[in-house]
Design an enzyme around this catalytic site. Structure first.
Site, mmCIF file in Angstrom:
data_model
loop_
_atom_site.group_PDB
_atom_site.id
_atom_site.type_symbol
_atom_site.label_atom_id
_atom_site.label_comp_id
_atom_site.label_asym_id
_atom_site.label_seq_id
_atom_site.Cartn_x
_atom_site.Cartn_y
_atom_site.Cartn_z
ATOM 1 N N ARG A 7 43.132 70.981 90.980
ATOM 2 C CA ARG A 7 42.891 70.212 89.751
ATOM 3 C C ARG A 7 41.966 69.077 90.160
ATOM 4 O O ARG A 7 42.359 68.198 90.932
ATOM 5 C CB ARG A 7 44.220 69.690 89.206
ATOM 6 C CG ARG A 7 44.134 69.004 87.858
ATOM 7 C CD ARG A 7 45.538 68.651 87.402
ATOM 8 N NE ARG A 7 45.564 67.802 86.228
ATOM 9 C CZ ARG A 7 45.626 68.238 84.978
ATOM 10 N NH1 ARG A 7 45.662 69.536 84.728
ATOM 11 N NH2 ARG A 7 45.670 67.403 83.968
ATOM 12 N N HIS A 67 39.119 74.452 81.646
ATOM 13 C CA HIS A 67 40.573 74.436 81.816
ATOM 14 C C HIS A 67 41.114 75.829 81.456
ATOM 15 O O HIS A 67 41.807 75.999 80.455
ATOM 16 C CB HIS A 67 41.178 73.357 80.914
ATOM 17 C CG HIS A 67 42.580 72.964 81.278
ATOM 18 N ND1 HIS A 67 43.282 73.563 82.313
ATOM 19 C CD2 HIS A 67 43.422 72.046 80.738
ATOM 20 C CE1 HIS A 67 44.488 73.007 82.392
ATOM 21 N NE2 HIS A 67 44.602 72.091 81.451
ATOM 22 N N GLN A 97 44.990 76.687 80.767
ATOM 23 C CA GLN A 97 45.501 76.254 79.465
ATOM 24 C C GLN A 97 45.184 77.299 78.393
ATOM 25 O O GLN A 97 46.000 77.560 77.509
ATOM 26 C CB GLN A 97 44.874 74.905 79.074
ATOM 27 C CG GLN A 97 45.355 74.384 77.729
ATOM 28 C CD GLN A 97 46.828 74.060 77.721
ATOM 29 O OE1 GLN A 97 47.307 73.262 78.526
ATOM 30 N NE2 GLN A 97 47.582 74.671 76.817
ATOM 31 N N ASP A 133 42.234 67.949 71.172
ATOM 32 C CA ASP A 133 42.606 67.339 72.443
ATOM 33 C C ASP A 133 42.358 65.838 72.302
ATOM 34 O O ASP A 133 41.746 65.394 71.317
ATOM 35 C CB ASP A 133 41.721 67.944 73.559
ATOM 36 C CG ASP A 133 42.193 67.572 74.971
ATOM 37 O OD1 ASP A 133 43.288 66.984 75.095
ATOM 38 O OD2 ASP A 133 41.458 67.865 75.936
ATOM 39 N N CYS A 152 46.763 70.718 73.725
ATOM 40 C CA CYS A 152 47.121 70.979 75.124
ATOM 41 C C CYS A 152 47.989 69.875 75.729
ATOM 42 O O CYS A 152 48.527 70.059 76.817
ATOM 43 C CB CYS A 152 45.865 71.221 75.960
ATOM 44 S SG CYS A 152 44.732 69.824 75.950
ATOM 45 N N ARG A 206 52.500 77.612 79.579
ATOM 46 C CA ARG A 206 51.756 77.383 80.821
ATOM 47 C C ARG A 206 52.517 78.031 81.976
ATOM 48 O O ARG A 206 51.935 78.653 82.857
ATOM 49 C CB ARG A 206 51.607 75.872 81.094
ATOM 50 C CG ARG A 206 50.642 75.120 80.196
ATOM 51 C CD ARG A 206 49.193 75.505 80.432
ATOM 52 N NE ARG A 206 48.748 75.249 81.801
ATOM 53 C CZ ARG A 206 48.320 74.080 82.259
ATOM 54 N NH1 ARG A 206 48.240 73.034 81.457
ATOM 55 N NH2 ARG A 206 47.923 73.949 83.512
#
Length: 306
Positions: free
Chosen positions: A104, A131, A134, A219, A259, A287
């Site tokens: 990450r 991402h 996700q 988001d 998310c 997830r």
């Protein structure tokens, strides 16, 4: 045999992606029924975190443990990466001891460079560009609630950030129409938009984007590393808040996703996560299941062929 990596949704075929999310549904069912399933016994996942995390860390760590393996949490403070050891050197050493690596990070090039020097699968746990993990969870959530997303219309409201870029790749791979509503100057990366062809439309009006949509996603307006822009963004993005009235313009069976973490009162109204159309909590839980399916897909074959 070179390792399979998952740095972007484009690293898999559409068929592979669908099979991973379907597998996520099966693994979720096994866990809900309390069935012990440990295909990754004695396998070890290294997790490198340059950005803070709740869902990514818990889901990968718990996922590996549930699959019978282990996960090691590595922050730049604890490793030579933080002291300037070349990424390629780190990759050679780490991949000689681990079965997979999840990263990450900020720069997407960190991932590509690490993967180029790694002999085990490398997974993008988030970069400034993309991402993809996700999106696996999002696609699994849609599948569970509404069936196939193929041919449906998805609206992305807000910042053309890494999540938005991954939604563009999802539109290509899962074959849906994507309408993006964002303020001028905050469009997604034009390279991603170009790849998507006529599957993606960029508009300025959130109402236009949401009209008749089967899935609406958003988001936070300020991503990690952009904190100094917060005040400016709050003003600019105010008309892009997703609230119940906006969702009412979508298809009657619309799903709303976020998310997380969410800033209630900013990109969503205070009450939106409590709306019956919101599946954000399922999406967060998925997830775990989608990534377990991904780990099984990437690590198991590598082990069998070793």
């Amino acid at each position: 045999m070179s390792a399979r990596h998952f740095l972007s949704l484009m690293d898999c075929t559409p068929e592979e992606l669908v099979s991973v999310i379907r597998r996520g549904v099966e693994l979720k069912d096994l866990r809900n029924r309390g069935v012990l399933f440990e295909p990754l016994k004695n396998r070890v996942l290294g997790m490198i975190f340059e950005k803070s995390s709740t869902r990514t860390r818990i889901s990968f760590e718990a996922g590996m443990i549930q699959l019978g393996g282990q996960a090691i949490f590595l922050s730049p403070r604890d490793t030579q990466l933080g002291r300037g050891e070349p990424i390629g050197d780190c990759a050679i050493v780490m991949s000689s001891m681990l079965d997979a690596v999840m990263i990450r990070t900020f720069a997407h090039s960190t991932l590509t460079e690490f993967a180029a020097n790694s002999r085990v699968p490398v997974i993008n746990g988030l970069s400034d560009d993309l991402h993809p993990c996700q999106l696996l969870a999002d696609m699994q959530t849609f599948l569970e609630h509404r069936g196939s997303i193929q041919g449906k219309t998805v609206a992305w409201i807000g910042d053309g950030n890494n999540m938005c870029n991954s939604y563009i790749e999802a539109a290509i791979q899962f074959d849906f129409q994507l309408r993006i509503a964002c303020p001028e100057g905050y469009e997604p990366n034009p390279e991603f938009v170009a790849k998507a062809g006529d599957r993606v439309t960029i508009v300025r009006d959130p109402q236009e984007a949401v009209s008749g949509a089967h899935l609406v996603s958003t988001d936070v307006w300020t991503s990690m590393g952009q904190e100094e822009e917060t005040a400016k963004r709050l003003k600019l993005f105010a008309p892009f808040q997703v609230n119940r009235a906006l969702l009412d313009l979508a298809a009657p069976d619309v799903l709303f996703m976020h998310c997380l973490p969410a800033h209630r009162g900013e990109e969503i109204s205070l009450d939106l996560l409590d709306d019956s159309r919101s599946v954000a909590w399922d999406q967060a839980e998925n997830r775990l299941h989608a990534q377990k399916a991904l780990l099984e897909f990437l690590v198991e074959p590598a082990y069998h062929h070793a």
